[in-house]
Design an enzyme around this catalytic site. Structure first.
Site, PDB file in Angstrom:
ATOM      1  N   ARG A  61       0.853  -1.200   0.000  1.00 16.61           N
ATOM      2  CA  ARG A  61       0.000   0.000   0.000  1.00 16.61           C
ATOM      3  C   ARG A  61       0.886   1.247   0.000  1.00 16.61           C
ATOM      4  O   ARG A  61       0.556   2.256  -0.607  1.00 16.61           O
ATOM      5  CB  ARG A  61      -0.946   0.024   1.210  1.00 16.61           C
ATOM      6  CG  ARG A  61      -1.660   1.363   1.387  1.00 16.61           C
ATOM      7  CD  ARG A  61      -2.919   1.289   2.221  1.00 16.61           C
ATOM      8  NE  ARG A  61      -2.765   0.618   3.488  1.00 16.61           N
ATOM      9  CZ  ARG A  61      -2.182   1.134   4.573  1.00 16.61           C
ATOM     10  NH1 ARG A  61      -1.682   2.358   4.552  1.00 16.61           N
ATOM     11  NH2 ARG A  61      -2.088   0.434   5.677  1.00 16.61           N
ATOM     12  N   TYR A 113     -13.481  17.838 -17.026  1.00 16.27           N
ATOM     13  CA  TYR A 113     -14.064  16.497 -17.043  1.00 16.27           C
ATOM     14  C   TYR A 113     -15.146  16.435 -15.949  1.00 16.27           C
ATOM     15  O   TYR A 113     -14.948  16.936 -14.833  1.00 16.27           O
ATOM     16  CB  TYR A 113     -12.955  15.462 -16.781  1.00 16.27           C
ATOM     17  CG  TYR A 113     -13.487  14.099 -16.481  1.00 16.27           C
ATOM     18  CD1 TYR A 113     -14.273  13.428 -17.417  1.00 16.27           C
ATOM     19  CD2 TYR A 113     -13.254  13.483 -15.264  1.00 16.27           C
ATOM     20  CE1 TYR A 113     -14.799  12.182 -17.139  1.00 16.27           C
ATOM     21  CE2 TYR A 113     -13.765  12.233 -14.976  1.00 16.27           C
ATOM     22  CZ  TYR A 113     -14.546  11.588 -15.920  1.00 16.27           C
ATOM     23  OH  TYR A 113     -15.070  10.362 -15.631  1.00 16.27           O
ATOM     24  N   ASP A 185      -4.257  19.467 -15.206  1.00 22.67           N
ATOM     25  CA  ASP A 185      -4.623  18.139 -15.689  1.00 22.67           C
ATOM     26  C   ASP A 185      -4.059  18.011 -17.103  1.00 22.67           C
ATOM     27  O   ASP A 185      -4.517  18.676 -18.030  1.00 22.67           O
ATOM     28  CB  ASP A 185      -6.158  17.980 -15.670  1.00 22.67           C
ATOM     29  CG  ASP A 185      -6.601  16.577 -16.076  1.00 22.67           C
ATOM     30  OD1 ASP A 185      -5.877  15.927 -16.861  1.00 22.67           O
ATOM     31  OD2 ASP A 185      -7.669  16.136 -15.612  1.00 22.67           O
ATOM     32  N   LYS A 210      -5.785   7.043 -20.003  1.00 26.58           N
ATOM     33  CA  LYS A 210      -5.918   7.580 -21.364  1.00 26.58           C
ATOM     34  C   LYS A 210      -4.623   7.368 -22.156  1.00 26.58           C
ATOM     35  O   LYS A 210      -4.234   6.248 -22.390  1.00 26.58           O
ATOM     36  CB  LYS A 210      -6.328   9.052 -21.285  1.00 26.58           C
ATOM     37  CG  LYS A 210      -7.476   9.327 -20.302  1.00 26.58           C
ATOM     38  CD  LYS A 210      -8.742   8.577 -20.683  1.00 26.58           C
ATOM     39  CE  LYS A 210      -9.983   9.045 -19.960  1.00 26.58           C
ATOM     40  NZ  LYS A 210     -10.365   8.338 -18.773  1.00 26.58           N
TER      41      LYS A 210
END
Ligand SMILES: Cc1ncc(COP(=O)(O)O)c(C=O)c1O
Length: 392
Positions: A61, A113, A185, A210
């Site tokens: 983690r 987005y 972004d 993406k």
């Protein structure tokens, strides 16, 4: 804090070009075995070597070697000092906005987005964070919107889906005058074409799902920062929220990144051809593509980016054409997401931007006749032939 400066420096000293760095990553080969493909350390935990020893790895983690290689690689590509690979682009947005406290104010691009919009409105606002969503291509408006408690300016450029291009350097300057963090972004252009940290931004986020992944087979997110203190805060957050990307998905992203430069070139070449085709089609009313010289923000694009990418939005004459196109396409697929090798088309109003209020969508131009096309790396003529028959 883990510091990746050594890797960044090594690559700078060797003067490697972007195309070489993407192929080889930070380490190049696995230093322990010589494996050319970086190993997938598929483990939850690591052996401790003694009570007195400090082991580099303890629990996946918090830290995992495959994820670490991806993080180092992204650091080099974005020219940052610390990177975090997380489970999705939205996990990356959430990680970054966790730097805000109640009563802080965030300014963000009006045409982001839908998930980012939802994060601000359904998570940050109830938590007591104020927000304003504005057209960040308008610097006067930005200056007027700034408040004494403005702590973050979140830029998406180009925006999804209206392809507006904000001036990163100018916004960074304005943001830094008031001590706000400037976040970009960079999902649409990737460091292949745009490096926000070199333009003055503090933090870069990606939906790695993406272009970085590039094959529509992995969901991932990336955050890259310059400042060590911000990196330390994010590292603690990451330990706590546990959004670290798994080893297999980290490897998929590393493999995708190997061809990032090549793919971006082909995406851009294809998109230019497809955008020109659409522009001349009688059923298409308007095409939004950052590579067009008459795009309203073309001067900014030329100043801060080295390529145009593969994203196009276009408005058709009526809803019947929308329906026809979405059901008739064969090579192009009607599906959400973008940036993969396969061409995908979507309908923002009913798919990716449903959470944005109707009146805001209308004002932005996200109407029911708007389509968003992620141009893949197939042969451009085949994509155009498919769109031609679908528009008939
Ligand atoms: C520009 C942009 N940022 C962030 C995201 C969120 O990424 P993810 O779907 O990987 O959570 C998306 C998703 O489409 C996006 O287009």
């Amino acid at each position: 804090m883990k510091n990746f400066n050594n890797y960044v420096e090594k690559n700078r000293k060797e003067n490697l070009k972007f195309e070489s760095i993407v192929v080889h990553g930070a380490n190049g080969v696995d230093p322990t075995t010589g494996s050319i493909s970086y190993p997938i350390y598929q483990t939850a935990t690591f052996k401790h070597h003694g009570l007195e020893k400090t082991d580099p790895y303890n629990y996946s983690r918090c830290i995992n070697p495959t994820r670490e290689e991806l993080e180092r690689t992204m650091c080099i590509l974005e020219e940052g000092n610390r990177a975090f690979a997380v489970t999705s682009g939205m996990a990356a947005v959430s990680l970054v906005t966790s730097l805000l406290n109640p009563h802080d104010h965030i300014i963000y691009s009006d045409d982001v987005y839908g998930g980012t919009y939802r994060c601000v409105n359904e998570v940050l606002e109830p938590y007591g964070i104020e927000s304003d969503s504005i057209d960040l291509t308008d610097l006067d408006l930005l200056k007027k919107t700034i408040k004494p408690n403005t702590k973050m300016i979140f830029i998406e450029t180009p925006t999804n889906p209206m392809m507006k291009v904000a001036d990163i350097a100018a916004i960074a300057k304005i943001g830094h005058e008031i001590g706000a963090l400037v976040v970009v972004d960079n999902t649409f252009l990737t460091p292949s074409y745009q490096k926000p940290l070199t333009l003055g931004a503090d933090i870069v986020v990606h939906s790695g799902t993406k272009y970085l992944g590039g094959h529509n087979d992995v969901v991932a997110g990336i955050v890259v920062v310059k400042d060590e203190q911000i990196g330390e805060k994010l590292e603690i957050q990451m330990y706590i929220n546990g959004a670290g990307l798994g080893p297999m998905d980290s490897w998929l992203l590393l493999r995708g990144i190997k061809t990032l430069a090549l793919r971006m070139t082909k995406h851009s070449e294809n998109a230019m051809k497809v955008a020109n085709f659409l522009r001349n089609h009688p059923k298409v009313e308007k095409v939004y593509y950052v590579g067009f010289e008459d795009h309203p923000n073309y001067a900014t694009t030329i100043k801060q980016t080295t390529g145009f990418g593969g994203m196009i939005s276009f408005r058709v004459d009526n809803l019947e054409t929308v329906n026809k196109l979405l059901t008739k396409v064969k090579l192009v697929t009607f599906a959400e997401s973008l940036g993969g090798v396969e061409s995908l088309v979507t309908h923002p109003v009913s798919r990716t931007h449903t959470e944005i209020k109707e009146e805001i969508r209308q004002a932005l131009g996200i109407t029911d006749t708007l389509l968003r096309l992620s141009v893949g790396i197939e042969d451009a003529d085949d994509i155009i032939a498919d769109l031609t028959q679908a528009l008939e």
